[in-house]
Structure formats: structure tokens, C-alpha cells
Design a protein around this motif. Structure first.
Motif, PDB file in Angstrom:
ATOM      1  N   LEU A 106      -5.397   0.332   7.066  1.00 50.72           N
ATOM      2  CA  LEU A 106      -4.324   1.034   7.180  1.00 50.72           C
ATOM      3  C   LEU A 106      -3.451   1.356   8.499  1.00 50.72           C
ATOM      4  N   GLU A 107      -3.851   0.806   9.492  1.00 54.72           N
ATOM      5  CA  GLU A 107      -3.403   0.675  10.750  1.00 54.72           C
ATOM      6  C   GLU A 107      -2.326  -0.537  10.532  1.00 54.72           C
ATOM      7  N   HIS A 108      -2.593  -1.867   9.769  1.00 56.83           N
ATOM      8  CA  HIS A 108      -1.321  -2.332   9.042  1.00 56.83           C
ATOM      9  C   HIS A 108      -0.179  -1.738   8.920  1.00 56.83           C
ATOM     10  N   VAL A 109      -0.112  -1.011   8.041  1.00 60.40           N
ATOM     11  CA  VAL A 109       0.934   0.011   7.053  1.00 60.40           C
ATOM     12  C   VAL A 109       1.965   0.606   7.961  1.00 60.40           C
ATOM     13  N   ALA A 110       3.076   0.045   7.725  1.00 62.27           N
ATOM     14  CA  ALA A 110       4.229   1.137   8.826  1.00 62.27           C
ATOM     15  C   ALA A 110       3.905   2.596   8.546  1.00 62.27           C
ATOM     16  N   ASP A 111       4.310   3.141   6.981  1.00 65.54           N
ATOM     17  CA  ASP A 111       4.151   4.140   6.695  1.00 65.54           C
ATOM     18  C   ASP A 111       2.844   4.783   6.003  1.00 65.54           C
ATOM     19  N   ASP A 112       1.783   4.717   6.982  1.00 64.42           N
ATOM     20  CA  ASP A 112       0.607   5.472   6.771  1.00 64.42           C
ATOM     21  C   ASP A 112       0.666   6.859   5.664  1.00 64.42           C
TER      22      ASP A 112
ATOM     23  N   ARG B  90       2.808   8.079   3.651  1.00 63.36           N
ATOM     24  CA  ARG B  90       3.177   7.155   1.905  1.00 63.36           C
ATOM     25  C   ARG B  90       1.888   6.432   1.800  1.00 63.36           C
ATOM     26  N   ALA B  91       1.708   5.619   2.466  1.00 64.38           N
ATOM     27  CA  ALA B  91       0.045   5.060   1.802  1.00 64.38           C
ATOM     28  C   ALA B  91      -0.612   5.155   1.300  1.00 64.38           C
ATOM     29  N   LEU B  92      -1.223   6.713   2.474  1.00 68.26           N
ATOM     30  CA  LEU B  92      -2.765   7.759   1.359  1.00 68.26           C
ATOM     31  C   LEU B  92      -2.132   8.052   0.197  1.00 68.26           C
ATOM     32  N   GLY B  93      -0.593   8.517   0.046  1.00 71.70           N
ATOM     33  CA  GLY B  93      -0.449   9.554  -1.273  1.00 71.70           C
ATOM     34  C   GLY B  93      -0.204   8.248  -2.359  1.00 71.70           C
ATOM     35  N   GLU B  94      -0.119   7.284  -1.670  1.00 69.23           N
ATOM     36  CA  GLU B  94      -0.284   5.791  -2.746  1.00 69.23           C
ATOM     37  C   GLU B  94      -1.998   5.929  -3.330  1.00 69.23           C
ATOM     38  N   LEU B  95      -2.835   5.548  -1.957  1.00 70.47           N
ATOM     39  CA  LEU B  95      -3.780   5.624  -2.185  1.00 70.47           C
ATOM     40  C   LEU B  95      -5.201   6.932  -3.213  1.00 70.47           C
ATOM     41  N   ALA B  96      -4.181   8.255  -2.974  1.00 71.35           N
ATOM     42  CA  ALA B  96      -4.641   9.412  -3.991  1.00 71.35           C
ATOM     43  C   ALA B  96      -4.125   8.972  -5.338  1.00 71.35           C
ATOM     44  N   ARG B  97      -2.940   8.907  -5.678  1.00 70.18           N
ATOM     45  CA  ARG B  97      -2.361   8.851  -6.771  1.00 70.18           C
ATOM     46  C   ARG B  97      -3.060   7.089  -7.415  1.00 70.18           C
ATOM     47  N   VAL B  98      -2.805   5.709  -6.862  1.00 69.73           N
ATOM     48  CA  VAL B  98      -3.873   5.317  -7.853  1.00 69.73           C
ATOM     49  C   VAL B  98      -5.321   5.914  -8.544  1.00 69.73           C
ATOM     50  N   SER B  99      -5.781   6.122  -7.241  1.00 73.50           N
ATOM     51  CA  SER B  99      -7.468   6.539  -7.279  1.00 73.50           C
ATOM     52  C   SER B  99      -7.788   7.716  -8.400  1.00 73.50           C
ATOM     53  N   GLY B 100      -6.938   8.519  -9.005  1.00 72.96           N
ATOM     54  CA  GLY B 100      -6.747  10.289  -9.460  1.00 72.96           C
ATOM     55  C   GLY B 100      -7.431  11.417  -9.046  1.00 72.96           C
TER      56      GLY B 100
ATOM     57  N   MET C  69       0.624  -0.833  -0.097  1.00 70.61           N
ATOM     58  CA  MET C  69       0.411   0.387  -0.233  1.00 70.61           C
ATOM     59  C   MET C  69       0.800   1.461  -0.022  1.00 70.61           C
ATOM     60  N   ALA C  70       2.076   1.638   0.197  1.00 72.18           N
ATOM     61  CA  ALA C  70       2.868   2.547   0.734  1.00 72.18           C
ATOM     62  C   ALA C  70       3.976   2.704  -0.684  1.00 72.18           C
ATOM     63  N   ASP C  71       3.420   1.249  -1.683  1.00 73.87           N
ATOM     64  CA  ASP C  71       4.227   1.445  -3.093  1.00 73.87           C
ATOM     65  C   ASP C  71       3.539   1.148  -4.618  1.00 73.87           C
ATOM     66  N   ILE C  72       1.967   1.012  -3.939  1.00 75.18           N
ATOM     67  CA  ILE C  72       1.270   0.739  -4.852  1.00 75.18           C
ATOM     68  C   ILE C  72       1.474   0.446  -6.708  1.00 75.18           C
ATOM     69  N   ASP C  73       2.087  -0.955  -7.088  1.00 76.16           N
ATOM     70  CA  ASP C  73       2.896  -0.777  -8.866  1.00 76.16           C
ATOM     71  C   ASP C  73       1.717  -1.145  -9.654  1.00 76.16           C
ATOM     72  N   ARG C  74       1.038   0.819  -9.388  1.00 72.00           N
ATOM     73  CA  ARG C  74      -0.263   0.231 -10.379  1.00 72.00           C
ATOM     74  C   ARG C  74       0.393   1.788 -10.990  1.00 72.00           C
ATOM     75  N   ASP C  75      -0.231   2.130 -12.477  1.00 76.10           N
ATOM     76  CA  ASP C  75      -0.570   3.386 -13.142  1.00 76.10           C
ATOM     77  C   ASP C  75      -1.525   4.429 -12.353  1.00 76.10           C
ATOM     78  N   ASP C  76      -0.443   5.864 -12.019  1.00 74.94           N
ATOM     79  CA  ASP C  76      -1.337   7.018 -11.920  1.00 74.94           C
ATOM     80  C   ASP C  76      -3.758   6.485 -12.042  1.00 74.94           C
ATOM     81  N   ALA C  77      -3.880   6.927 -11.020  1.00 75.96           N
ATOM     82  CA  ALA C  77      -5.778   6.847 -11.172  1.00 75.96           C
ATOM     83  C   ALA C  77      -5.952   5.627 -11.915  1.00 75.96           C
ATOM     84  N   SER C  78      -5.241   4.785 -11.918  1.00 78.98           N
ATOM     85  CA  SER C  78      -5.495   3.305 -12.524  1.00 78.98           C
ATOM     86  C   SER C  78      -7.590   2.689 -11.982  1.00 78.98           C
TER      87      SER C  78
END
Length: 165
Positions: free
Chosen positions: A50-56, A58-68, A31-40
Motif C-alpha cells: 500500500l505504501e507504494h500506491v499513489a492514491d491509497d 482509492r486503493a483501499l476502496g478497491e480492495l474492499a470492493r473486490v473482497s465483497g 491497486m487503485a483500479d483493480i480490473d476485477r468484478d465486485d466481490a471476486s
């Protein structure tokens, strides 16, 4: 649609494409480095993940990136109102199901730091797995998309609220 954790929170028939990332499975995505294109994805769901992710952050930024820019992220975390502010454990705790933290109401400030232009609509509903009352948040950069979702939730009998307030 991308869902982190294979749980029954979503009926899958209504999506043209539905991808599930299961921790340790053949399709595990970091979740902190999602291997998918932007706005996928139009919708990304992280229900009690999210509570299971070390760097929340960075994960939130990645969720925003892949959701566009028009996508929506559905987030829920356990026990949101149990503490006054988020408690960081520093490492995953076995006695807390591998959680790195226990979120408090200051989670909205964390969302804003990670993705400053996110807007949020919150809902209170029943968790489909545990049956307990649960809070969930819909996050998006699109006010129009969130407005439409707020209207749908209201029509369905929910009482949505501004989750950034």
C-alpha cells in the motif's frame, strides 16, 4: 484469493483459486483500479504494498470492493509505529524503496475514511521475509468473519487486538 506482490507470506495449497499480481509482470493489477468484478475474492493480501500506491484512499476502496461484504483484506505496511502520524512524501522516494508515505498509527483513521464500515483485527507477528517483528491487519465488513479469525489467531498463540481502537 488475490495477492499483491509475489511473496512467501501465504501457503497457496488451501485455496481453490489463487491469483498473484506482480508489479511490472504480465498479471500486474493497478491497486487503485483493480480490473476485477465486485466481490471476486474471499481474501485479498497486500503485504507491504500500500505504501507504494499513489492514491491509497482509492486503493483501499478497491480492495474492499473486490473482497465483497464477507471478504477479508490482509494489510501490512513497514515501520507502522516509527512515527506518530503518517508522513506523506508527495511522490515515490527512491531512498525509501519507492514509497509514497510512511504510515503511522493514524492509518486506522485512513481505513475508516476509505471504507467506513470496515472492522479490523490486528496481529503482531514475524515477517517471513525479513524476520523482523511486523504488524498486520485483517479488515472486513463482516464482524462474524473477523470474530472467527480472531478465535483462530488466539488458538494459534497470537494475541489479536482491535486495530481500529
Amino acid at each position: 484469493m488475490l495477492q499483491f506482490s509475489d511473496d512467501p507470506s501465504v501457503v497457496r495449497d488451501g485455496f481453490a483459486a489463487f491469483e498473484v499480481s506482480s508489479y511490472g509482470g504480465s498479471n500486474h493489477l493497478d491497486m487503485a483500479d483493480i480490473d476485477r468484478d465486485d466481490a471476486s475474492y474471499d481474501l485479498v493480501i497486500a503485504n507491504h504494498v500500500l505504501e507504494h500506491v499513489a492514491d491509497d484512499h482509492r486503493a483501499l476502496g478497491e480492495l474492499a470492493r473486490v473482497s465483497g461484504p464477507d471478504g477479508v483484506v490482509f494489510l501490512s505496511v513497514p515501520d507502522l509505529l516509527r512515527v506518530e502520524e503518517t508522513v506523506e512524501y508527495g511522490a515515490p522516494r527512491a531512498d525509501k524503496h519507492g514509497h509514497y508515505r510512511l504510515y503511522g498509527p493514524d492509518i486506522a483513521a485512513r481505513w475508516k475514511r476509505a471504507v467506513p464500515d470496515w472492522q479490523a483485527v490486528g496481529i503482531v507477528a514475524q515477517d517471513p521475509v525479513t524476520g523482523a517483528e511486523d504488524r498486520a491487519t485483517l479488515l472486513s465488513r463482516s464482524g462474524a468473519r473477523l470474530g472467527a479469525l480472531r478465535d483462530l489467531l488466539s488458538a494459534a498463540g497470537y494475541r489479536p487486538f482491535d486495530a481500529m481502537a
